[in-house]
Write a protein that holds these residues in place. Structure first.
Motif, PDB file in Angstrom:
ATOM      1  N   UNK A 106      13.537  32.486  62.723  1.00 35.34           N
ATOM      2  CA  UNK A 106      12.524  32.275  63.752  1.00 35.34           C
ATOM      3  C   UNK A 106      11.170  31.923  63.127  1.00 35.34           C
ATOM      4  N   UNK A 107      10.763  32.674  62.093  1.00 36.64           N
ATOM      5  CA  UNK A 107       9.503  32.365  61.401  1.00 36.64           C
ATOM      6  C   UNK A 107       9.549  30.955  60.816  1.00 36.64           C
ATOM      7  N   UNK A 108      10.665  30.597  60.218  1.00 37.60           N
ATOM      8  CA  UNK A 108      10.807  29.275  59.605  1.00 37.60           C
ATOM      9  C   UNK A 108      10.649  28.176  60.654  1.00 37.60           C
ATOM     10  N   UNK A 109      11.250  28.357  61.822  1.00 37.54           N
ATOM     11  CA  UNK A 109      11.124  27.339  62.873  1.00 37.54           C
ATOM     12  C   UNK A 109       9.708  27.266  63.426  1.00 37.54           C
ATOM     13  N   UNK A 110       9.033  28.401  63.548  1.00 37.41           N
ATOM     14  CA  UNK A 110       7.637  28.380  64.002  1.00 37.41           C
ATOM     15  C   UNK A 110       6.766  27.593  63.034  1.00 37.41           C
ATOM     16  N   UNK A 111       6.926  27.863  61.742  1.00 43.87           N
ATOM     17  CA  UNK A 111       6.129  27.132  60.754  1.00 43.87           C
ATOM     18  C   UNK A 111       6.505  25.650  60.707  1.00 43.87           C
ATOM     19  N   UNK A 112       7.783  25.351  60.801  1.00 40.85           N
ATOM     20  CA  UNK A 112       8.221  23.950  60.793  1.00 40.85           C
ATOM     21  C   UNK A 112       7.614  23.200  61.983  1.00 40.85           C
ATOM     22  N   UNK A 113       7.609  23.812  63.151  1.00 41.77           N
ATOM     23  CA  UNK A 113       7.010  23.206  64.338  1.00 41.77           C
ATOM     24  C   UNK A 113       5.517  22.967  64.123  1.00 41.77           C
ATOM     25  N   UNK A 114       4.826  23.971  63.612  1.00 44.44           N
ATOM     26  CA  UNK A 114       3.380  23.843  63.364  1.00 44.44           C
ATOM     27  C   UNK A 114       3.094  22.732  62.350  1.00 44.44           C
ATOM     28  N   UNK A 166       5.707  16.069  56.771  1.00 45.79           N
ATOM     29  CA  UNK A 166       7.167  15.912  56.651  1.00 45.79           C
ATOM     30  C   UNK A 166       7.682  17.302  56.301  1.00 45.79           C
ATOM     31  N   UNK A 167       8.809  17.681  56.884  1.00 49.65           N
ATOM     32  CA  UNK A 167       9.354  19.011  56.594  1.00 49.65           C
ATOM     33  C   UNK A 167      10.836  18.944  56.281  1.00 49.65           C
ATOM     34  N   UNK A 168      11.289  19.942  55.537  1.00 52.64           N
ATOM     35  CA  UNK A 168      12.692  20.184  55.289  1.00 52.64           C
ATOM     36  C   UNK A 168      12.902  21.683  55.438  1.00 52.64           C
ATOM     37  N   UNK A 169      13.885  22.077  56.218  1.00 54.85           N
ATOM     38  CA  UNK A 169      14.156  23.494  56.448  1.00 54.85           C
ATOM     39  C   UNK A 169      15.492  23.837  55.831  1.00 54.85           C
ATOM     40  N   UNK A 170      15.457  24.753  54.867  1.00 58.73           N
ATOM     41  CA  UNK A 170      16.683  25.168  54.183  1.00 58.73           C
ATOM     42  C   UNK A 170      17.022  26.604  54.529  1.00 58.73           C
ATOM     43  N   UNK A 171      18.308  26.891  54.645  1.00 56.98           N
ATOM     44  CA  UNK A 171      18.780  28.267  54.945  1.00 56.98           C
ATOM     45  C   UNK A 171      19.327  28.878  53.672  1.00 56.98           C
ATOM     46  N   UNK A 177       6.489  24.700  49.352  1.00 51.58           N
ATOM     47  CA  UNK A 177       7.457  25.403  50.197  1.00 51.58           C
ATOM     48  C   UNK A 177       6.935  26.764  50.612  1.00 51.58           C
ATOM     49  N   UNK A 178       7.369  27.159  51.786  1.00 53.37           N
ATOM     50  CA  UNK A 178       7.121  28.494  52.331  1.00 53.37           C
ATOM     51  C   UNK A 178       8.442  29.236  52.307  1.00 53.37           C
ATOM     52  N   UNK A 179       8.427  30.438  51.767  1.00 54.17           N
ATOM     53  CA  UNK A 179       9.609  31.290  51.783  1.00 54.17           C
ATOM     54  C   UNK A 179       9.385  32.341  52.862  1.00 54.17           C
ATOM     55  N   UNK A 180      10.271  32.337  53.831  1.00 50.24           N
ATOM     56  CA  UNK A 180      10.118  33.202  55.000  1.00 50.24           C
ATOM     57  C   UNK A 180      11.334  34.106  55.164  1.00 50.24           C
ATOM     58  N   UNK A 181      11.115  35.216  55.829  1.00 49.31           N
ATOM     59  CA  UNK A 181      12.175  36.215  55.980  1.00 49.31           C
ATOM     60  C   UNK A 181      13.161  35.920  57.095  1.00 49.31           C
ATOM     61  N   UNK A 182      12.695  35.220  58.152  1.00 46.97           N
ATOM     62  CA  UNK A 182      13.598  35.015  59.290  1.00 46.97           C
ATOM     63  C   UNK A 182      13.674  33.539  59.680  1.00 46.97           C
ATOM     64  N   UNK A 210      13.319  37.856  47.384  1.00 49.94           N
ATOM     65  CA  UNK A 210      13.952  36.600  47.781  1.00 49.94           C
ATOM     66  C   UNK A 210      13.951  36.482  49.303  1.00 49.94           C
ATOM     67  N   UNK A 211      13.539  35.338  49.801  1.00 47.56           N
ATOM     68  CA  UNK A 211      13.535  35.093  51.238  1.00 47.56           C
ATOM     69  C   UNK A 211      14.773  34.286  51.600  1.00 47.56           C
ATOM     70  N   UNK A 212      15.222  34.478  52.834  1.00 45.62           N
ATOM     71  CA  UNK A 212      16.423  33.792  53.289  1.00 45.62           C
ATOM     72  C   UNK A 212      16.147  32.378  53.772  1.00 45.62           C
ATOM     73  N   UNK A 213      14.926  32.105  54.181  1.00 50.65           N
ATOM     74  CA  UNK A 213      14.583  30.825  54.788  1.00 50.65           C
ATOM     75  C   UNK A 213      13.486  30.126  53.978  1.00 50.65           C
ATOM     76  N   UNK A 214      13.617  28.821  53.819  1.00 53.82           N
ATOM     77  CA  UNK A 214      12.623  28.034  53.087  1.00 53.82           C
ATOM     78  C   UNK A 214      12.272  26.805  53.917  1.00 53.82           C
ATOM     79  N   UNK A 215      10.970  26.574  54.088  1.00 52.39           N
ATOM     80  CA  UNK A 215      10.487  25.356  54.720  1.00 52.39           C
ATOM     81  C   UNK A 215       9.679  24.606  53.671  1.00 52.39           C
TER      82      UNK A 215
END
Length: 107
Positions: free
Chosen positions: A87-95, A102-107, A80-85, A23-28
Motif C-alpha cells: 500500500x505504501x509503495x502504491x501511494x508513493x508510486x502514484x505521487x 518515471x517509476x518502477x515498482x518491484x515486489x 529507489x524507495x524501500x517501503x514496508x507495505x 530489508x523492505x519488501x517493496x521497492x519503488x
C-alpha cells in the motif's frame, strides 16, 4: 480533493524516506530527467513539497514571483524507495507519477 488527500499522505509518509535499516519488501524506483515545476500559492505547502523532493534526492530550484512559488525539480539518476507495505509503495508510486517521474515498482 484528491490532491489534498495525497498531500496529507506525503506529510504522513515522510518518515518512510529515512534510510531503511531492515530489508523492505517493496521497492519503488524513480527518475525524472527533465526539469518540472509546481506552481504553488501556499508557502507551507511549497516548503513541504520541497523538503519531500529533497529527501527523494532531487535537485531543486525555488523561485517566488507574481504571488506564487515555483518549485522546480529533477532527478536525472535512478533512485529507489524501500517501503514496508504494498500500500505504501502504491501511494508513493502514484505521487511520483503525478509529479512527472518515471517509476518502477518491484515486489
Amino acid at each position: 480533493m484528491f490532491r489534498v488527500l495525497l498531500f496529507s499522505a506525503i506529510v504522513a509518509l515522510s518518515p518512510a524516506l529515512a534510510p531503511a535499516v531492515s530489508a523492505a519488501d517493496e521497492v519503488v524506483r524513480y527518475q525524472l530527467t527533465e526539469w518540472k515545476a509546481k506552481h504553488i500559492h501556499d508557502e507551507k505547502k511549497a516548503d513541504t513539497i520541497a523538503k519531500t523532493l529533497k529527501k527523494l534526492g532531487c535537485e531543486l530550484k525555488r523561485e517566488e514571483h507574481s504571488g506564487h512559488i515555483d518549485v522546480k525539480y529533477r532527478c536525472p539518476k535512478w533512485h529507489e524507495l524501500k517501503l514496508d507495505t504494498h500500500d505504501e509503495a502504491h501511494k508513493w508510486e502514484t505521487w511520483l507519477k503525478e509529479y512527472g517521474f518515471k517509476t518502477e515498482h518491484q515486489h
